[in-house]
Design a protein around this motif. Structure first.
Motif, short mmCIF file in Angstrom:
data_model
loop_
_atom_site.label_atom_id
_atom_site.label_comp_id
_atom_site.label_asym_id
_atom_site.label_seq_id
_atom_site.Cartn_x
_atom_site.Cartn_y
_atom_site.Cartn_z
N SER A 88 0.25 5.25 7.66
CA SER A 88 -0.63 4.46 6.79
C SER A 88 -0.12 4.53 5.36
CB SER A 88 -2.08 4.94 6.87
OG SER A 88 -2.20 6.26 6.37
N TRP A 89 -0.60 3.59 4.55
CA TRP A 89 -0.23 3.54 3.14
C TRP A 89 -1.39 2.96 2.35
CZ3 TRP A 89 3.78 5.57 0.60
CH2 TRP A 89 3.98 5.17 -0.74
N VAL A 90 -1.54 3.40 1.10
CA VAL A 90 -2.60 2.88 0.23
C VAL A 90 -1.98 1.85 -0.71
CG1 VAL A 90 -4.32 3.40 -1.53
CG2 VAL A 90 -3.93 4.99 0.36
N ASN A 112 -2.50 -0.33 -3.81
CA ASN A 112 -3.39 -0.37 -4.96
C ASN A 112 -2.87 -1.36 -5.98
OD1 ASN A 112 -1.55 1.11 -6.88
ND2 ASN A 112 -1.82 2.72 -5.34
N GLN A 134 -7.90 -7.33 5.78
CA GLN A 134 -8.84 -6.38 5.22
C GLN A 134 -9.23 -6.89 3.83
OE1 GLN A 134 -8.10 -2.05 5.90
NE2 GLN A 134 -6.08 -2.72 6.60
N SER A 166 -8.01 -0.52 -4.29
CA SER A 166 -7.11 0.18 -3.38
C SER A 166 -7.60 -0.03 -1.97
CB SER A 166 -7.03 1.68 -3.70
OG SER A 166 -8.29 2.30 -3.52
N ILE A 167 -6.68 -0.09 -1.04
CA ILE A 167 -7.04 -0.31 0.36
C ILE A 167 -5.98 0.34 1.24
CG2 ILE A 167 -5.88 -2.56 0.47
CD1 ILE A 167 -8.22 -3.49 2.26
N THR A 168 -6.42 1.04 2.28
CA THR A 168 -5.51 1.74 3.19
C THR A 168 -5.13 0.82 4.34
OG1 THR A 168 -6.51 3.87 2.63
CG2 THR A 168 -5.20 3.76 4.63
N VAL A 169 -3.83 0.69 4.57
CA VAL A 169 -3.33 -0.21 5.62
C VAL A 169 -2.49 0.59 6.61
CG1 VAL A 169 -3.33 -2.22 4.10
CG2 VAL A 169 -1.29 -0.80 4.25
#
Length: 208
Positions: A109-111, A113, A132, A143-146
Motif C-alpha cells: 500500500s501507499w499513501v 497525499n 476512492q 491523503s488517501i491509502t491505495v
C-alpha cells in the motif's frame, strides 16, 4: 420570489439566468426589476395579467461574491424584495499539487497525499479499476491509502471544486518486492569453497 439560483450557490460561468415568480393581485404592478448592488435596478417584464414566471439574463460577471435582489412595487407604494446571497462566481480550475513518490517502492500500500482547494472532493482512480474519494480539509490537504501490486501502479487524481471546475493529476508508483538473483563462479567453477595453489582467484557471475 427567486427560484434559481439558490442562496449559497457556486457557479462556474460568468453569465447565468435568474428565475422566479411574481404575483400582484391588488392595485396593480408599478415597478419590477432586479439589481446586483441593491441600488441600480434593471427592469423586468412580467407575464400577462401581472402574474407569471419570470427570467432575467445576468452577466458577464467577474469572479467574486454577489447579491442578487429582485424588487417589485404596486401602485399604492408597497414594496417586496427577494434576495439571493451569497452567490459565488468561480470560473478558475482548482490547484492540485501531489506529494513526491520514490523511483521504486516496496509493500502492498501507499499513501497518496497532496493539496488543492479547501473542501473539494478528490477522487483517486486506479488504472486497473476502482475509485476512492476523500474531501480536502480547510487547509486544502488530503491523503488517501491505495493498494499496490507488483510492477507499475498508475493512479489518476481528479479534483472538482464547489463550483464544478475540475483538474486532473497522475501518480505512478513502481513496486519491486522480489529479491535479485545472483550467481557466482570461482575460477569458472560453482564450488562454494575452492582449494587452489594460486595466490589469486577469478570471481565472476551474474546478477539482476
Amino acid at each position: 420570489s427567486v427560484s434559481s439560483p439558490l442562496p449559497g450557490a457556486y457557479m462556474n460561468r460568468s453569465t447565468f439566468t435568474v428565475a422566479g415568480n411574481m404575483t400582484e393581485a391588488g392595485s396593480g404592478l408599478a415597478t419590477f426589476g432586479y439589481s446586483l448592488d441593491n441600488v441600480s435596478f434593471v427592469p423586468l417584464t412580467p407575464g400577462a395579467n401581472g402574474s407569471a414566471a419570470w427570467t432575467a439574463p445576468v452577466g458577464p460577471l467577474a469572479d467574486g461574491v454577489y447579491r442578487v435582489t429582485v424588487r417589485a412595487s404596486d401602485r399604492t407604494g408597497n414594496f417586496r424584495y427577494a434576495t439571493v446571497f451569497p452567490l459565488r462566481i468561480d470560473t478558475v480550475a482548482p490547484t492540485l499539487a501531489l506529494g513526491s513518490v520514490p523511483l521504486w517502492a516496496t509493500g502492498t500500500s501507499w499513501v497518496i497525499n497532496g493539496s488543492s482547494d479547501p473542501f473539494a472532493p478528490v477522487t483517486v482512480r486506479r488504472a486497473l479499476g476502482g475509485d476512492q474519494t476523500v474531501t480536502t480539509g480547510a487547509d486544502g490537504q488530503f491523503s488517501i491509502t491505495v493498494p499496490l501490486d507488483e510492477g507499475q501502479n498508475i493512479y489518476l487524481v481528479h479534483v472538482v471544486d464547489l463550483a464544478g471546475n475540475a483538474v486532473d493529476g497522475q501518480t505512478v508508483i513502481r513496486v519491486d518486492t522480489v529479491a535479485p538473483t545472483v550467481t557466482a563462479l570461482l575460477d569458472g567453477r560453482p564450488e562454494a569453497a575452492l582449494w587452489t595453489a594460486n595466490g589469486t582467484v577469478r570471481v565472476e557471475g551474474t546478477c539482476e
